[in-house]
Design a protein around this motif. Structure first.
Motif, short mmCIF file in Angstrom:
data_model
loop_
_atom_site.label_atom_id
_atom_site.label_comp_id
_atom_site.label_asym_id
_atom_site.label_seq_id
_atom_site.Cartn_x
_atom_site.Cartn_y
_atom_site.Cartn_z
N ALA A 150 55.55 37.46 36.76
CA ALA A 150 54.39 37.83 37.14
C ALA A 150 53.01 37.17 38.10
CB ALA A 150 53.19 39.10 36.56
N GLY A 151 52.74 35.74 36.82
CA GLY A 151 51.85 34.92 36.89
C GLY A 151 52.07 34.01 38.48
N ALA B 284 54.29 34.83 40.44
CA ALA B 284 53.99 35.63 41.60
C ALA B 284 52.26 35.87 42.65
CB ALA B 284 54.73 36.51 41.74
N LEU B 285 51.38 35.58 41.34
CA LEU B 285 50.00 35.66 41.71
C LEU B 285 48.82 35.11 42.23
CD1 LEU B 285 47.66 37.27 42.20
CD2 LEU B 285 47.19 36.52 39.93
N GLU B 286 49.75 32.98 41.48
CA GLU B 286 49.50 32.19 42.47
C GLU B 286 49.82 31.81 43.96
OE1 GLU B 286 49.62 27.99 41.19
OE2 GLU B 286 50.60 28.81 39.62
N GLU B 287 51.04 32.49 44.28
CA GLU B 287 51.48 32.36 45.38
C GLU B 287 51.12 32.57 45.93
OE1 GLU B 287 56.13 32.94 44.65
OE2 GLU B 287 56.39 31.27 43.66
N LEU B 288 50.69 34.69 45.76
CA LEU B 288 50.23 35.41 46.85
C LEU B 288 48.49 34.69 47.13
CD1 LEU B 288 49.72 37.91 47.73
CD2 LEU B 288 48.96 38.85 45.83
N LEU B 289 48.04 33.94 46.20
CA LEU B 289 46.83 33.82 46.42
C LEU B 289 46.77 32.62 47.04
CD1 LEU B 289 45.14 34.10 42.73
CD2 LEU B 289 45.13 35.62 44.62
N VAL B 290 48.01 31.43 46.80
CA VAL B 290 47.65 30.65 47.94
C VAL B 290 48.07 30.96 49.25
CG1 VAL B 290 49.26 28.66 48.38
CG2 VAL B 290 48.20 28.40 45.98
N PHE B 291 48.81 31.58 49.18
CA PHE B 291 49.83 32.17 50.74
C PHE B 291 48.28 32.83 51.76
CE2 PHE B 291 51.55 34.94 53.39
CZ PHE B 291 52.01 34.62 55.13
N ALA B 292 47.31 33.72 50.54
CA ALA B 292 46.84 34.45 51.32
C ALA B 292 45.66 33.89 51.60
CB ALA B 292 46.02 36.00 50.25
N LYS B 293 45.28 32.49 51.15
CA LYS B 293 44.03 31.96 51.31
C LYS B 293 44.85 31.34 52.34
CE LYS B 293 41.00 28.90 50.06
NZ LYS B 293 40.57 27.15 49.10
N SER B 294 45.58 30.56 52.45
CA SER B 294 46.07 30.56 53.94
C SER B 294 46.27 30.89 55.27
CB SER B 294 47.60 29.36 53.39
OG SER B 294 48.44 30.98 53.87
N GLN B 295 46.14 32.10 54.93
CA GLN B 295 45.65 32.71 56.45
C GLN B 295 44.98 33.86 55.75
OE1 GLN B 295 48.80 33.47 57.93
NE2 GLN B 295 49.77 31.84 56.84
N GLU B 296 43.94 33.37 55.36
CA GLU B 296 42.38 33.91 56.07
C GLU B 296 42.10 35.64 55.19
OE1 GLU B 296 40.26 32.40 59.46
OE2 GLU B 296 40.99 29.82 58.36
N CYS C 225 52.98 46.07 39.03
CA CYS C 225 52.48 47.07 39.09
C CYS C 225 52.96 48.53 38.72
CB CYS C 225 51.08 47.01 39.57
SG CYS C 225 49.71 45.32 39.76
N GLU C 226 53.82 48.26 39.73
CA GLU C 226 54.73 49.82 39.20
C GLU C 226 55.43 50.63 38.16
OE1 GLU C 226 58.14 52.50 41.42
OE2 GLU C 226 56.91 51.08 42.42
N GLU C 227 56.19 48.93 37.11
CA GLU C 227 56.41 49.09 36.42
C GLU C 227 55.68 49.14 35.34
OE1 GLU C 227 58.76 45.67 33.81
OE2 GLU C 227 59.79 46.03 35.80
N CYS C 228 54.61 48.81 35.06
CA CYS C 228 53.82 48.83 33.91
C CYS C 228 53.35 49.53 33.54
CB CYS C 228 52.36 47.58 34.66
SG CYS C 228 52.82 45.97 33.80
N ARG C 229 53.12 50.61 35.00
CA ARG C 229 51.96 51.94 35.31
C ARG C 229 52.68 52.86 34.69
NH1 ARG C 229 49.37 50.20 40.33
NH2 ARG C 229 51.48 51.14 41.54
N SER C 230 54.51 52.55 34.34
CA SER C 230 55.04 53.25 34.08
C SER C 230 55.18 53.71 32.68
CB SER C 230 57.08 53.10 34.54
OG SER C 230 57.49 51.69 34.23
N PRO D 295 47.73 45.84 34.33
CA PRO D 295 48.40 44.75 33.66
C PRO D 295 47.71 43.68 33.82
CG PRO D 295 49.66 45.67 35.33
CD PRO D 295 48.07 46.31 35.56
N ALA D 296 47.42 42.67 32.29
CA ALA D 296 47.06 41.87 32.17
C ALA D 296 48.37 40.27 32.85
CB ALA D 296 46.97 41.12 31.01
N ILE D 297 47.76 39.64 33.15
CA ILE D 297 49.06 38.75 34.07
C ILE D 297 47.92 37.35 33.20
CG2 ILE D 297 49.79 37.03 35.81
CD1 ILE D 297 50.09 39.73 37.73
N THR D 298 49.41 36.04 32.74
CA THR D 298 48.77 35.21 32.11
C THR D 298 48.67 33.81 33.45
OG1 THR D 298 48.64 35.21 29.98
CG2 THR D 298 49.17 32.92 30.99
N LEU D 299 47.89 33.50 33.94
CA LEU D 299 48.23 32.17 35.16
C LEU D 299 49.39 31.39 34.38
CD1 LEU D 299 45.20 32.91 37.10
CD2 LEU D 299 47.31 33.30 38.10
#
Length: 139
Positions: free
Chosen positions: A4-5, A7-19, A121-126, A132-136
């Motif tokens: 998850a950490g 994946a979050l890093e990958e998401l932020l980097v990609f989203a930033k590149s896409q503005e 997130c869905e799994e954590c909600r179950s 949920p807390a994520i460690t980078l």
């Protein structure tokens, strides 16, 4: 949990590149107020220095409620410095306590990392872990 950490890093980097990032508590609140449907994911970040900041905790509570009401996945991160490193050229004074991944225009934001985080997130909600807390991952 470690995936998850990453994946979050990958998401932020990609989203930033896409503005497709909104950074900052107030900026995020504006986006959520104007167009909640454009928000794909929310990150709330704090560290020991801000744990006792009552105003920030109130903002977090309101943002969390908004996300729950609008079906937006949300996670917490306990390392604002590492988050700033991932975002790259952020100003040290920039508020990284809330980060939104937004949809560009009419398109839906699609990224494998976002899908992984949504499943996480869905799994954590179950297990009744609503924010949920994520460690980078270390650099």
């Amino acid at each position: 949990m470690q995936f998850a950490g990453k994946a979050l890093e990958e998401l932020l980097v990609f989203a930033k590149s896409q503005e497709c990032l909104t950074v900052g508590v107030y900026e995020s609140a504006k986006v959520m107020n104007i167009d909640p449907d454009c928000v794909a994911f929310c990150v709330l970040a704090t560290d020991e220095e801000y744990e006792g900041d009552i105003a920030l905790q109130i903002h977090f509570t309101l943002i969390q409620a908004f996300c729950f009401d609008n079906g937006i996945d949300i996670v917490r991160v306990n390392d604002t410095q590492r988050l700033s490193e991932i975002l790259g050229d952020t100003d040290e004074s920039e508020d990284v306590h809330c980060i939104l991944v937004t949809n560009p225009s009419e398109d839906t934001f699609e990224d494998p990392a976002l899908e992984k985080l949504s499943l996480f997130c869905e799994e954590c909600r179950s297990f009744n872990e609503w924010v949920p807390a994520i460690t980078l991952p270390e650099r």
